[in-house]
Write a protein that holds these residues in place. Structure first.
Motif, PDB file in Angstrom:
ATOM      1  N   ILE A 309       0.893  -1.262  -0.072  1.00 52.18           N
ATOM      2  CA  ILE A 309      -0.046   0.022   0.068  1.00 52.18           C
ATOM      3  C   ILE A 309       0.928   1.348   0.014  1.00 52.18           C
ATOM      4  N   GLN A 310       2.144   1.235   0.022  1.00 54.77           N
ATOM      5  CA  GLN A 310       2.960   2.420  -0.111  1.00 54.77           C
ATOM      6  C   GLN A 310       2.584   3.097  -1.437  1.00 54.77           C
ATOM      7  N   ASN A 311       2.528   4.273  -1.250  1.00 53.55           N
ATOM      8  CA  ASN A 311       2.392   5.203  -2.375  1.00 53.55           C
ATOM      9  C   ASN A 311       3.265   5.957  -3.071  1.00 53.55           C
ATOM     10  N   ASP A 312       4.432   5.059  -3.373  1.00 57.67           N
ATOM     11  CA  ASP A 312       5.706   5.632  -4.086  1.00 57.67           C
ATOM     12  C   ASP A 312       5.472   5.396  -5.395  1.00 57.67           C
ATOM     13  N   ILE A 313       6.134   6.159  -6.215  1.00 58.19           N
ATOM     14  CA  ILE A 313       5.980   6.027  -7.722  1.00 58.19           C
ATOM     15  C   ILE A 313       7.356   6.073  -8.315  1.00 58.19           C
ATOM     16  N   SER A 314       7.831   5.007  -8.751  1.00 62.68           N
ATOM     17  CA  SER A 314       9.184   5.091  -9.170  1.00 62.68           C
ATOM     18  C   SER A 314       9.382   5.773 -10.757  1.00 62.68           C
ATOM     19  N   THR A 316      10.376   4.821 -13.438  1.00 68.31           N
ATOM     20  CA  THR A 316      10.171   4.181 -14.625  1.00 68.31           C
ATOM     21  C   THR A 316       8.587   4.049 -14.613  1.00 68.31           C
ATOM     22  N   GLU A 317       7.914   4.264 -13.587  1.00 76.72           N
ATOM     23  CA  GLU A 317       6.388   4.287 -13.486  1.00 76.72           C
ATOM     24  C   GLU A 317       5.701   5.538 -14.215  1.00 76.72           C
ATOM     25  N   GLY A 318       6.159   6.442 -13.342  1.00 72.47           N
ATOM     26  CA  GLY A 318       5.526   7.942 -13.736  1.00 72.47           C
ATOM     27  C   GLY A 318       4.110   8.087 -13.349  1.00 72.47           C
ATOM     28  N   LEU A 319       3.353   7.104 -12.824  1.00 74.78           N
ATOM     29  CA  LEU A 319       2.205   7.066 -12.362  1.00 74.78           C
ATOM     30  C   LEU A 319       1.873   6.152 -11.313  1.00 74.78           C
ATOM     31  N   LEU A 320       0.701   6.362 -10.325  1.00 83.17           N
ATOM     32  CA  LEU A 320       0.476   5.483  -9.206  1.00 83.17           C
ATOM     33  C   LEU A 320      -0.030   4.396  -9.806  1.00 83.17           C
ATOM     34  N   ILE A 321       0.616   3.103  -9.810  1.00 84.98           N
ATOM     35  CA  ILE A 321       0.178   1.812 -10.443  1.00 84.98           C
ATOM     36  C   ILE A 321      -0.111   0.863  -9.613  1.00 84.98           C
ATOM     37  N   ALA A 322      -1.249   0.220  -9.541  1.00 86.77           N
ATOM     38  CA  ALA A 322      -1.603  -0.895  -8.284  1.00 86.77           C
ATOM     39  C   ALA A 322      -0.300  -1.824  -8.348  1.00 86.77           C
ATOM     40  N   ARG A 323      -0.010  -2.263  -6.911  1.00 88.49           N
ATOM     41  CA  ARG A 323       0.911  -3.574  -7.040  1.00 88.49           C
ATOM     42  C   ARG A 323       0.114  -4.907  -7.279  1.00 88.49           C
ATOM     43  N   ILE A 324       0.980  -5.810  -8.072  1.00 86.25           N
ATOM     44  CA  ILE A 324       0.201  -7.172  -8.306  1.00 86.25           C
ATOM     45  C   ILE A 324       1.141  -8.312  -7.471  1.00 86.25           C
TER      46      ILE A 324
END
Length: 324
Positions: A309-314, A316-324
């Motif tokens: 649930i950490q709301n970090d954005i890497s 390479t992501e650039g967006l808030l993406i759900a974990r899998i």
């Protein structure tokens, strides 16, 4: 004692200000109307009902409306009617004055005499209004979306029925983890959701424990789950989650949730979320005791949930993406 506190107050030896007065003495309809009977504007066919039938209809219809609210006490405060008086209407002991009846009808968004309808007719009218209100012609092109929440499509989600702890970072922005209790169940062909929040309200030593209930629905779009819900009282707090479905044994669902921040600014906020499956049957009291907010280092929340649930954005992501 005021008029509302005495359902059988008599003026000049006659019952006053109540539907029952009209039902028992049809010949006195004009006088009843002058005294403010709630039935003075009702149709002739309805006026032929006995006083007992009218009280029973009003009771059943009012109970139906009240079932959508968290507590009768809170509802009475919002309507502006004494709880003791309101209980008499709910029990069928008496009918409200014209003034109180109008307050109740206005609060529920009803026409003046709708609460006097036979109960089955009232439910049918209520259902038609909901369809007309929420599915106007302009939305017919989105009917596929509504159908995804009912019928055969909903039954495909029956394996997701049960209780979950929902974890996410508190929308207060204080860095604490919030845990809520979510219950998904099939009800009349729809997977419905009930969410319970536990929090302390009030200043300092005067704080007291309170619970808030959110009601909503669960559906699927393609291979993704979604849930939409609103608070049961005012409907001002709205939330939505998009979740990855499970591919093996149901343990956790992960995704993104969006809602309205619990502050005066009512900011639109979002964050990662994890629904931790508890089972189809649980000890609800124990689960309710375990709700609340937790510090990031609190061992009551599993470490892998904290990571998810950490709301970090890497970079390479650039967006808030759900974990899998």
């Amino acid at each position: 004692m005021n008029v509302d506190d005495d359902p059988r107050r008599r003026a000049g030896g006659r019952p006053a200000g109540r539907l029952g007065a009209h039902a028992e003495r049809h010949v006195r309809a004009p006088a009843a109307a002058r005294r403010g009977s709630i039935n003075s504007g009702a149709t002739m066919s309805r006026s032929r009902l006995t006083a007992a039938d009218q009280r029973a209809n009003y009771r059943d219809n009012l109970l139906f409306c009240c079932d959508h609210y968290r507590s009768i006490s809170d509802l009475c405060r919002r309507v502006g009617i004494n709880r003791q008086q309101f209980n008499r209407y709910l029990s069928g002991e008496s009918l409200p004055s014209r003034h109180n009846h109008k307050k109740i009808s206005d609060f529920f968004g009803l026409e003046f005499d709708e609460l006097l309808l036979p109960h089955r007719q009232f439910i049918a009218t209520f259902g038609r209004r909901k369809v007309e209100s929420f599915m106007p012609p302009d939305l017919e092109s989105f009917s596929y979306f509504m159908k995804s929440m009912a019928g055969p499509r909903a039954r495909l989600l029956e394996d997701y029925q049960g209780f979950y702890f929902r974890h996410f970072f508190n929308f207060h922005g204080d860095g604490r983890i919030k845990r809520e209790l979510v219950h998904w169940r099939l009800d009349d062909g729809v997977l419905v959701s009930t969410t319970k929040q536990r929090y302390m309200s009030g200043p300092g030593a005067a704080q007291r424990l309170q619970f808030v209930t959110y009601r909503g629905v669960v559906g699927s779009v393609g291979d993704r789950l979604f849930s939409i819900g609103a608070d049961r009282i005012g409907g001002r707090d709205l939330g939505m989650s998009m979740l990855y479905p499970t591919v093996q044994k149901l343990q956790r669902l992960e995704g993104i949730m969006m809602g309205i921040g619990p502050n005066s600014a009512r900011q639109i906020v979002s964050g990662r979320v994890v629904l931790d499956f508890l089972g189809r049957r649980i000890d609800r009291r124990d689960a309710m005791r375990r709700l609340g907010t937790f510090a990031l280092d609190d061992p009551a929340v599993a470490d892998d949930i904290k990571v998810s649930i950490q709301n970090d954005i890497s970079p390479t992501e650039g967006l808030l993406i759900a974990r899998i």
